[in-house]
Scaffold this active site. Structure first.
Site, PDB file in Angstrom:
ATOM      1  N   CYS A   1     -11.642 132.658 -20.902  1.00 30.35           N
ATOM      2  CA  CYS A   1     -11.222 131.801 -19.788  1.00 30.35           C
ATOM      3  C   CYS A   1     -12.454 131.321 -19.018  1.00 30.35           C
ATOM      4  CB  CYS A   1     -10.299 132.587 -18.865  1.00 30.35           C
ATOM      5  SG  CYS A   1      -9.784 131.678 -17.407  1.00 30.35           S
TER       6      CYS A   1
ATOM      7  N   CYS B   1      -6.064 135.381 -14.461  1.00 32.01           N
ATOM      8  CA  CYS B   1      -6.245 134.593 -13.229  1.00 32.01           C
ATOM      9  C   CYS B   1      -5.147 133.556 -13.015  1.00 32.01           C
ATOM     10  CB  CYS B   1      -7.612 133.922 -13.220  1.00 32.01           C
ATOM     11  SG  CYS B   1      -7.767 132.529 -14.353  1.00 32.01           S
TER      12      CYS B   1
ATOM     13  N   CYS C   1      -2.295 124.940 -28.058  1.00 30.69           N
ATOM     14  CA  CYS C   1      -3.048 123.694 -27.882  1.00 30.69           C
ATOM     15  C   CYS C   1      -3.773 123.802 -26.540  1.00 30.69           C
ATOM     16  CB  CYS C   1      -2.050 122.540 -27.897  1.00 30.69           C
ATOM     17  SG  CYS C   1      -2.799 120.925 -27.783  1.00 30.69           S
TER      18      CYS C   1
END
Ligand code: FE
Length: 131
Positions: free
Chosen positions: A44, A96, A116
């Site tokens: 992330c 998060c 995706c």
């Protein structure tokens, strides 16, 4: 992890903020990881949580990095997204809550899934090599 928009704006680029915190979508084929083939983990961009492995990345032709599985059970969460007149399933970072992209049912086996994902929501970490 709870942060205010103001805090996220400090941490993220405007493009990252738009995708991760406002559920935006980068233009297809614009992202740096669409044709990226190195071995390693995609994390992330907001919090560093491991999300996807290069081992499950595949060429979808969609213009966005595509994966047929998440790196482990707790990596991402999904929720229904009815914006833009469509019913889609949104993929968010389990740590998060940042928006990553959407999941579709037209991926390759063994899962049949296609995660995706926006490149700007990701950072890449190369596989550790034995010294
Ligand atoms: Fe995150």
């Amino acid at each position: 992890m709870v942060k205010t928009d103001k805090e996220w704006k400090k941490k993220l680029t405007p493009e990252q903020f738009k995708v991760l915190r406002q559920c935006g979508t980068e233009p297809p084929f614009s992202g740096k990881y669409v044709h990226h083939n190195e071995e390693g983990k995609y994390v992330c961009a907001a919090c560093g949580n491991e999300l996807f492995s290069s081992e499950t990345k595949f060429k979808s032709g969609s213009g966005w990095p595509s994966f047929w599985d998440k790196v482990d059970e707790d990596a991402v969460e999904t929720r229904v997204d009815t914006s833009h007149g469509m019913r889609r399933t949104e993929v968010i970072c389990a740590n998060c809550g940042g928006h990553l992209g959407h999941i579709f049912q037209d991926g390759p086996q063994p899962t049949g899934l296609r995660y995706c994902i926006n490149s700007v929501a990701l950072d890449f970490k190369k596989e550790d090599t034995e010294e």
